[in-house]
Design a protein around this motif. Structure first.
Motif, PDB file in Angstrom:
ATOM      1  N   ALA A 204       0.850  -1.194   0.000  1.00 55.00           N
ATOM      2  CA  ALA A 204       0.000   0.000   0.000  1.00 55.00           C
ATOM      3  C   ALA A 204       0.883   1.240   0.000  1.00 55.00           C
ATOM      4  O   ALA A 204       1.156   1.825   1.050  1.00 55.00           O
ATOM      5  CB  ALA A 204      -0.933  -0.023   1.205  1.00 55.00           C
ATOM      6  N   ARG A 205       1.338   1.655  -1.162  1.00 52.04           N
ATOM      7  CA  ARG A 205       2.267   2.784  -1.263  1.00 52.04           C
ATOM      8  C   ARG A 205       1.635   4.094  -0.827  1.00 52.04           C
ATOM      9  O   ARG A 205       2.333   5.007  -0.405  1.00 52.04           O
ATOM     10  CB  ARG A 205       2.776   2.900  -2.703  1.00 52.04           C
ATOM     11  N   GLN A 206       0.304   4.199  -0.946  1.00 52.64           N
ATOM     12  CA  GLN A 206      -0.345   5.463  -0.590  1.00 52.64           C
ATOM     13  C   GLN A 206      -0.301   5.745   0.896  1.00 52.64           C
ATOM     14  O   GLN A 206      -0.631   6.854   1.329  1.00 52.64           O
ATOM     15  CB  GLN A 206      -1.796   5.470  -1.083  1.00 52.64           C
ATOM     16  N   ARG A 207       0.106   4.776   1.716  1.00 50.48           N
ATOM     17  CA  ARG A 207       0.184   4.991   3.156  1.00 50.48           C
ATOM     18  C   ARG A 207       1.500   5.644   3.573  1.00 50.48           C
ATOM     19  O   ARG A 207       1.670   5.970   4.740  1.00 50.48           O
ATOM     20  CB  ARG A 207       0.032   3.651   3.894  1.00 50.48           C
ATOM     21  N   PHE A 208       2.437   5.828   2.644  1.00 46.11           N
ATOM     22  CA  PHE A 208       3.749   6.359   2.982  1.00 46.11           C
ATOM     23  C   PHE A 208       3.937   7.733   2.348  1.00 46.11           C
ATOM     24  O   PHE A 208       3.251   8.104   1.395  1.00 46.11           O
ATOM     25  CB  PHE A 208       4.849   5.402   2.506  1.00 46.11           C
ATOM     26  N   GLN A 209       4.914   8.469   2.887  1.00 46.20           N
ATOM     27  CA  GLN A 209       5.211   9.812   2.388  1.00 46.20           C
ATOM     28  C   GLN A 209       6.434   9.830   1.476  1.00 46.20           C
ATOM     29  O   GLN A 209       6.500  10.631   0.543  1.00 46.20           O
ATOM     30  CB  GLN A 209       5.453  10.761   3.576  1.00 46.20           C
ATOM     31  N   LEU A 210       7.411   8.995   1.767  1.00 43.01           N
ATOM     32  CA  LEU A 210       8.646   8.952   0.986  1.00 43.01           C
ATOM     33  C   LEU A 210       8.960   7.520   0.596  1.00 43.01           C
ATOM     34  O   LEU A 210       8.695   6.586   1.356  1.00 43.01           O
ATOM     35  CB  LEU A 210       9.825   9.523   1.793  1.00 43.01           C
ATOM     36  N   GLY A 211       9.532   7.367  -0.594  1.00 39.19           N
ATOM     37  CA  GLY A 211      10.071   6.089  -1.026  1.00 39.19           C
ATOM     38  C   GLY A 211      11.586   6.177  -1.090  1.00 39.19           C
ATOM     39  O   GLY A 211      12.132   7.087  -1.717  1.00 39.19           O
ATOM     40  N   PHE A 212      12.270   5.253  -0.429  1.00 38.77           N
ATOM     41  CA  PHE A 212      13.736   5.266  -0.367  1.00 38.77           C
ATOM     42  C   PHE A 212      14.231   3.930  -0.927  1.00 38.77           C
ATOM     43  O   PHE A 212      14.125   2.891  -0.280  1.00 38.77           O
ATOM     44  CB  PHE A 212      14.211   5.452   1.074  1.00 38.77           C
ATOM     45  N   THR A 213      14.754   3.961  -2.155  1.00 39.96           N
ATOM     46  CA  THR A 213      15.216   2.754  -2.837  1.00 39.96           C
ATOM     47  C   THR A 213      16.728   2.824  -3.004  1.00 39.96           C
ATOM     48  O   THR A 213      17.247   3.755  -3.617  1.00 39.96           O
ATOM     49  CB  THR A 213      14.557   2.610  -4.221  1.00 39.96           C
ATOM     50  N   LEU A 214      17.439   1.827  -2.453  1.00 39.63           N
ATOM     51  CA  LEU A 214      18.892   1.733  -2.558  1.00 39.63           C
ATOM     52  C   LEU A 214      19.235   0.566  -3.475  1.00 39.63           C
ATOM     53  O   LEU A 214      18.848  -0.580  -3.203  1.00 39.63           O
ATOM     54  CB  LEU A 214      19.515   1.538  -1.172  1.00 39.63           C
ATOM     55  N   ILE A 215      19.956   0.845  -4.546  1.00 37.54           N
ATOM     56  CA  ILE A 215      20.321  -0.166  -5.539  1.00 37.54           C
ATOM     57  C   ILE A 215      21.836  -0.324  -5.538  1.00 37.54           C
ATOM     58  O   ILE A 215      22.573   0.638  -5.810  1.00 37.54           O
ATOM     59  CB  ILE A 215      19.841   0.230  -6.950  1.00 37.54           C
ATOM     60  N   TRP A 216      22.304  -1.521  -5.209  1.00 39.79           N
ATOM     61  CA  TRP A 216      23.741  -1.804  -5.268  1.00 39.79           C
ATOM     62  C   TRP A 216      24.100  -2.069  -6.723  1.00 39.79           C
ATOM     63  O   TRP A 216      23.632  -3.028  -7.329  1.00 39.79           O
ATOM     64  CB  TRP A 216      24.078  -3.009  -4.391  1.00 39.79           C
ATOM     65  N   LYS A 217      24.945  -1.193  -7.258  1.00 43.44           N
ATOM     66  CA  LYS A 217      25.243  -1.204  -8.686  1.00 43.44           C
ATOM     67  C   LYS A 217      26.703  -0.858  -8.902  1.00 43.44           C
ATOM     68  O   LYS A 217      27.321  -0.141  -8.101  1.00 43.44           O
ATOM     69  CB  LYS A 217      24.339  -0.174  -9.393  1.00 43.44           C
ATOM     70  N   ASP A 218      27.283  -1.360  -9.981  1.00 44.46           N
ATOM     71  CA  ASP A 218      28.682  -1.095 -10.298  1.00 44.46           C
ATOM     72  C   ASP A 218      28.792   0.295 -10.927  1.00 44.46           C
ATOM     73  O   ASP A 218      28.777   0.453 -12.148  1.00 44.46           O
ATOM     74  CB  ASP A 218      29.221  -2.167 -11.245  1.00 44.46           C
ATOM     75  N   VAL A 219      28.882   1.313 -10.077  1.00 45.05           N
ATOM     76  CA  VAL A 219      29.001   2.700 -10.529  1.00 45.05           C
ATOM     77  C   VAL A 219      30.273   3.300  -9.938  1.00 45.05           C
ATOM     78  O   VAL A 219      30.690   2.950  -8.833  1.00 45.05           O
ATOM     79  CB  VAL A 219      27.766   3.530 -10.112  1.00 45.05           C
TER      80      VAL A 219
END
Length: 347
Positions: A204-219
């Motif tokens: 239920a994404r509408q229940r949250f205020q912020l989305g914090f996505t961390l992607i481990w990537k070769d950068v």
């Protein structure tokens, strides 16, 4: 020469009125028709305005019902049941619209996945007690979750961002997730759980205020994407840390203090974390000298400068050999509880 000839079975001048469709429906807006004869048809534009159309139709029915009540003095049970059913349909439509808007924002965000998990909240009370309004900080964005997507190299975990993530969770309802890009083959287990366990309401994404996505990537350099339509990516751990810190509304109001904070952040990132032993020792001496005059780098207030510098010192692994003022300062940082999330990554 034809084999045989058949006479026509009907006159040749007959006129047949062919219909333009398979069947006809009565006009729903004609006068004198009851509710049972209504058969609503919606165009593509009307389908997008379905909640508004239903609300107007309900208002019309209620108006007719009020007129009937004035004449008869009683409420028709069938009309009352219809009103209750219509209210329930409208409520579910608005909830569905909010969910669809949230999913649309996720799909248009690069490198973001629909699966989400949240973090564990720190046990200590936040030292930042000011009020923050996301609409005033990030602009008004109704019906969609504000997603923060960070690409980081697992060889250099952004410890300061994890601390800021914990602080954001004390201020807002944050929906967090950790993912692994195909460019990375192996990621240590502590990095996969650095934002906490999966939340039971992550669907239920509408229940949250912020989305914090961390992607481990070769950068080669850490990168953050927030608004892909009107905002360019932010690169570098220091710049991303400044962006996240502003969401806490805890920036120094004094221009001199703000300048000192930026200087300490740049010193930590460019000299304390990435250069040789001579420069490292010089920065530690400056750090010990500043902490001898005040409990924190900016005086009496804990700030982003303390977060970034403490993370760089902890990453270097020289806490036991550091000067007395630095050890006291690191212990004070640990006592706040905000650095509990980075301790598993230092072992």
């Amino acid at each position: 020469m034809p084999m045989y000839k058949v006479k026509p079975v009907s006159p040749g001048d007959i006129k047949i009125d062919l219909p333009t469709c398979m069947y006809k429906l009565p006009n729903t807006h004609a006068q004198g028709m009851n509710c049972g004869e209504h058969a609503l048809q919606f165009t593509s534009n009307e389908q997008q305005r379905l909640p508004e159309i239903l609300r107007k139709e309900m208002d019309h029915i209620r108006k007719d019902g009020d007129d009937d009540d004035d004449m008869n003095g009683e409420v028709d049970p069938a009309l009352k049941a219809l009103e209750e059913r219509q209210d329930e349909v409208l409520r579910r439509l608005y909830e569905l619209k909010a969910t669809v808007d949230g999913l649309a924002k996720t799909v248009t965000t690069p490198d973001a996945d629909l699966d989400a998990s949240t973090l564990s909240r720190g046990p200590a009370e936040s030292v930042f007690r000011g009020t923050a309004d996301l609409d005033s900080l990030l602009g008004k964005d109704l019906g969609a979750l504000r997603d923060i997507v960070i690409n980081a190299n697992p060889a250099h975990p952004p410890l300061s961002l994890l601390v800021l993530h914990a602080l954001l969770c004390q201020r807002y309802q944050v929906l967090s997730s950790v993912h692994v890009h195909s460019s990375v083959s192996v990621v240590p287990p502590p990095l996969l759980s650095c934002l906490g366990p999966r939340h039971i309401d992550s669907y239920a994404r509408q229940r949250f205020q912020l989305g914090f996505t961390l992607i481990w990537k070769d950068v080669s350099k850490l990168q953050m994407k927030f608004n892909t339509q009107s905002m360019c990516p932010i690169e570098g751990e220091a710049n991303v840390a400044r962006f996240l810190f502003r969401l806490l509304s805890a920036e120094p109001q004094d221009p001199l203090a703000a300048t000192q904070m930026d200087c300490w952040i740049d010193t930590a990132v460019f000299q304390l974390a990435e250069v040789g032993s001579k420069e490292h020792a010089a920065v530690l001496r400056s750090l010990n000298s500043a902490l001898g005059c005040s409990p924190w780098l900016l005086g009496q207030e804990f700030s982003l400068a303390d977060i970034v510098c403490a993370c760089c010192v902890l990453r270097a692994g020289q806490t036991t050999s550091a000067a007395a003022n630095i050890q006291r300062w690191l212990k004070s940082c640990q006592n706040l509880g905000h650095f509990d999330c980075v301790n598993p990554l230092l072992q």
